[in-house]
Design an enzyme around this catalytic site. Structure first.
Site, short mmCIF file in Angstrom:
data_model
loop_
_atom_site.label_atom_id
_atom_site.label_comp_id
_atom_site.label_asym_id
_atom_site.label_seq_id
_atom_site.Cartn_x
_atom_site.Cartn_y
_atom_site.Cartn_z
N ASP A 15 0.85 -1.04 -0.03
CA ASP A 15 -0.10 -0.04 0.14
C ASP A 15 1.00 1.14 -0.09
O ASP A 15 1.83 1.20 0.52
CB ASP A 15 -1.04 0.03 1.24
CG ASP A 15 -2.05 -0.87 1.54
OD1 ASP A 15 -1.87 -2.01 0.47
OD2 ASP A 15 -2.85 -0.78 2.20
N HIS A 51 5.28 -7.14 -0.19
CA HIS A 51 5.17 -8.50 -0.73
C HIS A 51 5.93 -8.58 -1.98
O HIS A 51 6.53 -7.40 -2.44
CB HIS A 51 3.60 -8.67 -1.03
CG HIS A 51 2.88 -8.69 0.16
ND1 HIS A 51 2.36 -10.02 0.73
CD2 HIS A 51 2.51 -7.81 1.05
CE1 HIS A 51 1.72 -9.59 1.60
NE2 HIS A 51 1.95 -8.24 2.30
N SER A 68 7.72 4.93 5.64
CA SER A 68 8.54 4.07 5.09
C SER A 68 8.37 4.09 3.59
O SER A 68 7.40 4.80 3.18
CB SER A 68 8.46 2.67 5.62
OG SER A 68 8.50 2.82 6.90
#
Length: 296
Positions: free
Chosen positions: A113, A169, A256
Site C-alpha cells: 500500500d 510483498h 517508510s
C-alpha cells in the site's frame, strides 16, 4: 499539505499526516532543523520510540489512531482487543479478501500500500527523489556491477504513510537473494522532508536484495527506513521458491519507502501512473493492485 491522485475516483485528495504539525515545524524552522540533525535523525531517537511502541503501555494509542485516521478494522486478521502493543497493531496482517492479488502472470502488481511514483528510461546518476531533487543509484547501494544492470530501466518509489498497511510483498513468482543492510539516519520520507534533505534516500537506513522474477527479469528491491521506524523486518527465506503476492517483510512504526528497479525493456507501467508522476503527483495504490504489465 500533500496531495495525491486517487485512481479509483480519478480525483486529487489531501493526505492525512500523522504528526503533521510536528513534521512541518521540524523541517521548516531553524530550531526544528537543528534538533533534527542533533537528535531526531539519530538511531537512538527512533530506537527508544520503537521500544515504547513494542511495549504494552503503547496499547492505549491504538483506539485513537484508528478513530483519527479512519482505519478499516474489518480488514484486519486481529480484532482491536487482541493487539498487545501499538507495533503489533501497526504491523497487522490483513484478511486475504482485503488485498486480492491480480494473478495474471503478465501483470505487474504493487508490492504494498502507499503512494506511487514511476519513472521510465531512468538516468542512474539523476534519479528523482521528488520533483527537482535527484540522487544517484550508486550512492543508494554502492554496488556498481549491480547498478549498471538497471540503466535506462524503470524505477518505482512507493511511499508508505503511517496510516497504510505496512507489510510489503513480492510482485511475481521467482526467488530472492539475501537482504543486505546499510546503516544510516532516520529522516522522515514525507515529501516535506524530501524537499529539505538532499539525497535523503541515500542517507537513511536501508536494506536491499535482488529478486529473480520469472516474468520481469532481475528486480532490485530496496526498503528505506524513516523517523521512528525502529526495524525493517524481512520474513522471506532467501533462495526459496516465491509465489506472486507472498510476503517479503514489514516495517515497524513510521512512514517508510519501498523502491523497485527494473531492467530496460521488462515492464510497462500503467499510463495513469506515469501521467500523474509527470505532473508531480503520487498515485494511491493498494498491495496486489495492477500497476503495469510485462513488456514484450
Amino acid at each position: 499539505m500533500v496531495k495525491f491522485y486517487n485512481r479509483e475516483t480519478k480525483e486529487y485528495e489531501t493526505e492525512q499526516i500523522a504528526g503533521d504539525t510536528y513534521l512541518n515545524w521540524t523541517y521548516s524552522s531553524p530550531v526544528g532543523m537543528r534538533l533534527l540533525e542533533l537528535i531526531i535523525k539519530k538511531k537512538l531517537f527512533s530506537k527508544l520510540y520503537g521500544y515504547y511502541c513494542d511495549s504494552k503501555r503503547s496499547q492505549k494509542k491504538i483506539a485513537s489512531f484508528i478513530k483519527n485516521f479512519n482505519i478499516d478494522m474489518s480488514h484486519s486478521e486481529k480484532s482491536l482487543e487482541r493487539f498487545e502493543s501499538f507495533n503489533d497493531f501497526f504491523t497487522r496482517k490483513l484478511v486475504k479478501a482485503a488485498r486480492p492479488i491480480n494473478n495474471i502472470l503478465e501483470t505487474l502488481i504493487s508490492p504494498g500500500d502507499g503512494r506511487l511514483l514511476a519513472y521510465e528510461n531512468i538516468d542512474l546518476n539523476k534519479l528523482v527523489q521528488v520533483k527537482g531533487y535527484t540522487y544517484s543509484l550508486n550512492k543508494l547501494i554502492d554496488e556498481p556491477n549491480i547498478v549498471s544492470k538497471f540503466s535506462e530501466g524503470t524505477c518505482l518509489i512507493l511511499r508508505l504513510c503511517p496510516t497504510d498497511y505496512h507489510r510489503f510483498h513480492f510482485i511475481d513468482n521467482g526467488t530472492c537473494e539475501d537482504s543486505k543492510k546499510i546503516k544510516g539516519d532516520y529522516y522522515s520520507v514525507n515529501p516535506i522532508a524530501l524537499k529539505k534533505v538532499p539525497e535523503l534516500f541515500c542517507k537513511n537506513k536501508r536494506e536491499w536484495s535482488i529478486f529473480h522474477s520469472n516474468n520481469f527479469g532481475d528486480v532490485l528491491h530496496i526498503e528505506v527506513g524513516a523517523t521512528c521506524v525502529g526495524s525493517i523486518i524481512q520474513t522471506y527465506t532467501p533462495g526459496n521458491t516465491i509465489k506472486k503476492g507472498d510476503e517479503k517483510g514489514y516495517f515497524k512504526f513510521g512512514g517508510s519507502t519501498t523502491i523497485l528497479f527494473f531492467q530496460k525493456g521488462k515492464v510497462k507501467i500503467d499510463d495513469d501512473i506515469i501521467e500523474q508522476t509527470n505532473k508531480g503527483y503520487e498515485t494511491k495504490i493498494l498491495m496486489g493492485e495492477k500497476i503495469g504489465e510485462k513488456k514484450y
